[in-house]
Design a protein around this motif. Structure first.
Motif, short mmCIF file in Angstrom:
data_model
loop_
_atom_site.label_atom_id
_atom_site.label_comp_id
_atom_site.label_asym_id
_atom_site.label_seq_id
_atom_site.Cartn_x
_atom_site.Cartn_y
_atom_site.Cartn_z
N PHE A 12 87.09 -2.48 71.24
CA PHE A 12 87.63 -3.50 70.26
C PHE A 12 88.90 -3.06 70.40
N GLU A 13 89.41 -4.53 70.62
CA GLU A 13 90.57 -4.89 70.75
C GLU A 13 91.04 -6.37 69.66
N PRO A 14 92.29 -6.66 69.05
CA PRO A 14 93.17 -7.21 68.57
C PRO A 14 93.19 -8.57 69.37
N THR A 15 92.53 -9.81 68.90
CA THR A 15 92.81 -10.73 69.48
C THR A 15 93.73 -11.95 68.64
N HIS A 16 94.28 -12.75 69.67
CA HIS A 16 95.60 -13.68 69.08
C HIS A 16 95.20 -14.49 68.02
N TYR A 17 93.09 -14.54 67.63
CA TYR A 17 93.26 -15.43 66.77
C TYR A 17 92.27 -14.55 65.93
N GLY A 18 93.12 -13.17 65.82
CA GLY A 18 92.78 -13.08 63.91
C GLY A 18 91.31 -12.38 63.89
N THR A 19 90.66 -11.92 64.85
CA THR A 19 89.42 -11.08 65.54
C THR A 19 90.05 -9.66 66.29
N ARG A 20 88.32 -8.87 66.26
CA ARG A 20 88.62 -8.14 67.35
C ARG A 20 87.49 -8.02 68.53
N GLU A 21 87.90 -7.96 69.81
CA GLU A 21 86.80 -7.74 70.38
C GLU A 21 86.23 -6.46 71.44
N MET A 22 84.58 -6.79 71.62
CA MET A 22 84.61 -5.61 72.51
C MET A 22 83.80 -6.17 73.81
N THR A 23 83.67 -5.75 74.95
CA THR A 23 83.21 -6.79 75.90
C THR A 23 82.47 -5.34 76.64
N VAL A 24 81.09 -5.87 76.42
CA VAL A 24 79.94 -5.29 77.16
C VAL A 24 79.58 -5.74 78.25
N ARG A 25 78.43 -5.00 79.28
CA ARG A 25 77.97 -5.26 80.47
C ARG A 25 76.76 -5.04 80.55
N ASP A 26 75.31 -6.11 80.50
CA ASP A 26 73.94 -5.89 80.61
C ASP A 26 73.83 -5.74 82.18
N PRO A 27 72.22 -5.21 82.33
CA PRO A 27 71.96 -4.76 83.46
C PRO A 27 72.07 -5.89 84.65
N ASP A 28 72.09 -6.78 84.39
CA ASP A 28 72.12 -7.60 85.53
C ASP A 28 73.49 -7.82 85.58
N GLY A 29 75.01 -6.80 85.05
CA GLY A 29 76.29 -7.51 85.13
C GLY A 29 77.03 -8.89 84.74
N ARG A 30 76.19 -8.95 83.61
CA ARG A 30 76.21 -10.27 83.01
C ARG A 30 77.87 -9.68 81.95
N LEU A 31 78.60 -10.58 81.22
CA LEU A 31 79.60 -9.68 80.07
C LEU A 31 79.73 -10.65 78.79
N TRP A 32 78.89 -9.68 77.87
CA TRP A 32 79.12 -9.98 76.86
C TRP A 32 80.76 -9.43 75.40
N SER A 33 80.57 -10.71 75.02
CA SER A 33 81.76 -10.26 73.56
C SER A 33 80.92 -9.36 72.52
N LEU A 34 81.98 -8.16 71.99
CA LEU A 34 80.80 -8.45 69.97
C LEU A 34 82.51 -9.00 69.96
N GLN A 35 81.97 -9.17 68.59
CA GLN A 35 83.37 -9.97 67.57
C GLN A 35 83.06 -9.27 66.38
N ALA A 36 84.13 -8.58 65.89
CA ALA A 36 84.55 -8.15 64.22
C ALA A 36 85.67 -8.95 63.61
N PRO A 37 85.72 -8.59 62.42
CA PRO A 37 86.44 -8.86 61.78
C PRO A 37 87.53 -7.97 61.98
N ASP A 38 88.76 -8.89 62.08
CA ASP A 38 89.98 -7.78 61.96
C ASP A 38 89.95 -7.10 60.61
N GLU A 39 90.00 -5.74 60.94
CA GLU A 39 89.95 -4.81 59.55
C GLU A 39 91.53 -3.97 59.12
N GLU A 40 92.30 -5.00 60.20
CA GLU A 40 93.62 -4.38 59.89
C GLU A 40 94.51 -4.81 59.02
#
Length: 113
Positions: free
Chosen positions: A85-113
């Motif tokens: 998870f890293e902060p974004t410039h638009y006020g959230t936090r995002e994590m990138t994960v990879r599925d078994p076929d190599g596609r990237l997905w983003s997980l987006q959480a509220p910015d808790e800071e």
């Protein structure tokens, strides 16, 4: 970690204007537009679509963004974390994960800071 459904779809395009017109033709309204050929569209209360223009030499990509309640949880077994998870410039936090076929997905959480 439990996701809360699809938060957004991130689209890259080679022509911002044509993509914006396409989405508006499907009933999406512009929520905001940036000065660097990107912006967010919404149709009702469903997931938003964020569009960003990329150079013609770059392959355009699509990424699903899943909503998560916070950035403290971690995915379970079988999920490869590409970036934590890293902060974004638009006020959230995002994590990138990879599925078994190599596609990237983003997980987006509220910015808790």
């Amino acid at each position: 970690m439990t996701t809360e459904g699809i938060e957004a779809v991130f689209l890259e395009t080679h022509n911002w204007g044509r993509m914006a017109k396409f989405l508006q033709g499907l009933g999406y309204a512009v929520e905001f537009e940036t000065d660097h050929h990107s912006g967010r569209f919404r149709n009702g209360d469903g997931p938003y679509v964020f569009v960003a223009e990329v150079p013609p030499t770059q392959q355009s990509r699509t990424r699903l963004v899943l909503k998560v309640p916070n950035s403290q949880d971690r995915p379970g077994d079988g999920v490869e974390i590409v970036t934590g998870f890293e902060p974004t410039h638009y006020g959230t936090r995002e994590m990138t994960v990879r599925d078994p076929d190599g596609r990237l997905w983003s997980l987006q959480a509220p910015d808790e800071e």
